[in-house]
Design an enzyme around this catalytic site. Structure first.
Site, PDB file in Angstrom:
ATOM      1  N   SER A  44      -4.627  -6.704  -3.991  1.00  0.00           N
ATOM      2  CA  SER A  44      -3.870  -5.633  -3.342  1.00  0.00           C
ATOM      3  C   SER A  44      -2.668  -5.278  -4.225  1.00  0.00           C
ATOM      4  O   SER A  44      -2.652  -5.613  -5.405  1.00  0.00           O
ATOM      5  CB  SER A  44      -3.439  -6.085  -1.942  1.00  0.00           C
ATOM      6  OG  SER A  44      -2.890  -4.998  -1.245  1.00  0.00           O
ATOM      7  N   ASN A  45      -1.691  -4.594  -3.666  1.00  0.00           N
ATOM      8  CA  ASN A  45      -0.494  -4.247  -4.456  1.00  0.00           C
ATOM      9  C   ASN A  45       0.711  -4.194  -3.530  1.00  0.00           C
ATOM     10  O   ASN A  45       0.597  -4.504  -2.346  1.00  0.00           O
ATOM     11  CB  ASN A  45      -0.714  -2.930  -5.205  1.00  0.00           C
ATOM     12  CG  ASN A  45      -0.978  -1.800  -4.233  1.00  0.00           C
ATOM     13  OD1 ASN A  45      -0.159  -1.504  -3.373  1.00  0.00           O
ATOM     14  ND2 ASN A  45      -2.156  -1.194  -4.334  1.00  0.00           N
ATOM     15  N   ARG A  46       1.844  -3.773  -4.055  1.00  0.00           N
ATOM     16  CA  ARG A  46       3.107  -3.907  -3.322  1.00  0.00           C
ATOM     17  C   ARG A  46       3.367  -2.794  -2.305  1.00  0.00           C
ATOM     18  O   ARG A  46       4.411  -2.785  -1.663  1.00  0.00           O
ATOM     19  CB  ARG A  46       4.268  -3.971  -4.315  1.00  0.00           C
ATOM     20  CG  ARG A  46       4.236  -5.225  -5.193  1.00  0.00           C
ATOM     21  CD  ARG A  46       5.365  -5.184  -6.229  1.00  0.00           C
ATOM     22  NE  ARG A  46       6.643  -4.904  -5.617  1.00  0.00           N
ATOM     23  CZ  ARG A  46       7.588  -4.130  -6.138  1.00  0.00           C
ATOM     24  NH1 ARG A  46       7.406  -3.578  -7.315  1.00  0.00           N
ATOM     25  NH2 ARG A  46       8.717  -3.928  -5.495  1.00  0.00           N
ATOM     26  N   ALA A  87      -1.448   3.806  -2.408  1.00  0.00           N
ATOM     27  CA  ALA A  87      -1.603   3.182  -3.733  1.00  0.00           C
ATOM     28  C   ALA A  87      -3.004   2.567  -3.777  1.00  0.00           C
ATOM     29  O   ALA A  87      -3.186   1.376  -3.575  1.00  0.00           O
ATOM     30  CB  ALA A  87      -0.524   2.124  -3.934  1.00  0.00           C
TER      31      ALA A  87
END
Ligand code: PMT
Length: 205
Positions: free
Chosen positions: A9-11, A76
């Protein structure tokens, strides 16, 4: 997913996207929110479609985009996913583990050609340098009406923060800087900009 217990995943927290939804609802627009897993509650009034993977998000957007006047792509989305999802938890063995990744489909980049969307198309660009050049490249390649660029290397804006600072790049070569403000205020400004583009399009057609 990598295996049944791990994922990539990402932030992104979803705050920017949810702020735009709130602002659009406050301006009395009908809103469909296609959201990945976040720890936020959506504002009352939006139709919420919860998805997990980039592929699910692609399908959810493809199914609904035909019916909307404007599509805003703030998520995102992962550019790559594991080529193979292990059915079982991957066990520790050896000093290195190499994950093979494959490209996901570009949702924003498919809106015009593959999804035949002709409404107002707004993309985001999360950059850490060469902001204008990269943002304008995405604007062009993905067929957006405008792109909202943020410098995610700066403290206090971009991922997870309550504030953002963005530059909007338009197709005619002009740009508009929205100075640091709450994501709520940035969301409200973006909704006003979208309304302006819709009015101009309708006047021109
Ligand atoms: O969620 P927050 O914590 O509030 O943070 C906000 C934010 C930093 C995530 C947001 O402001 C932002 O910049 N969103 C875009 C993030 C991003 O993925 O940018 P990108 O430059 O990698 O992608 C360009 C555009 O293509 C984006 O509109 C993205 O949604 C879209 N995309 C990307 C990959 C993909 N497979 N499909 C897509 O549609």
């Amino acid at each position: 997913m990598i295996d049944p217990v791990r994922y990539l995943s990402n932030r992104s927290s979803g705050k920017m996207g949810y702020a735009i939804v709130k602002a659009a609802l406050a301006s009395r627009h009908e809103v469909v929110l296609v959201s990945g897993p976040v720890a936020l509650s959506p504002s009352d009034g939006a139709e919420v479609v919860s998805v997990e993977s980039a592929e699910d998000m692609y399908d959810a957007v493809a199914e609904r985009i035909g019916g909307v006047d404007a599509a805003v792509m703030t998520a995102a989305v992962a550019d790559y996913r594991p080529a193979k999802v292990s059915d079982d938890k991957i066990k520790k063995s050896g000093e290195r583990l190499v994950l093979e990744l494959e490209r996901t489909r570009d949702i924003l980049g498919s809106a015009r050609d593959l999804m035949a969307f002709d409404g107002v198309l707004v993309g985001f660009a999360a950059e850490t340098g060469n902001i204008e050049a990269y943002a304008r490249g995405k604007l062009e390649r993905k067929g957006c009406d405008f792109i909202v660029a943020n410098d995610v290397s700066q403290e206090g804006i971009g991922f997870q923060s309550d504030q953002n600072e963005v530059t909007v790049f338009y197709r005619n070569g002009s740009s508009q800087h929205l100075p640091r403000a709450s994501k709520k205020e940035i969301g409200e400004s973006l909704v006003k900009i979208i309304e302006g583009v819709l009015v101009a399009r309708r006047a021109g057609s």
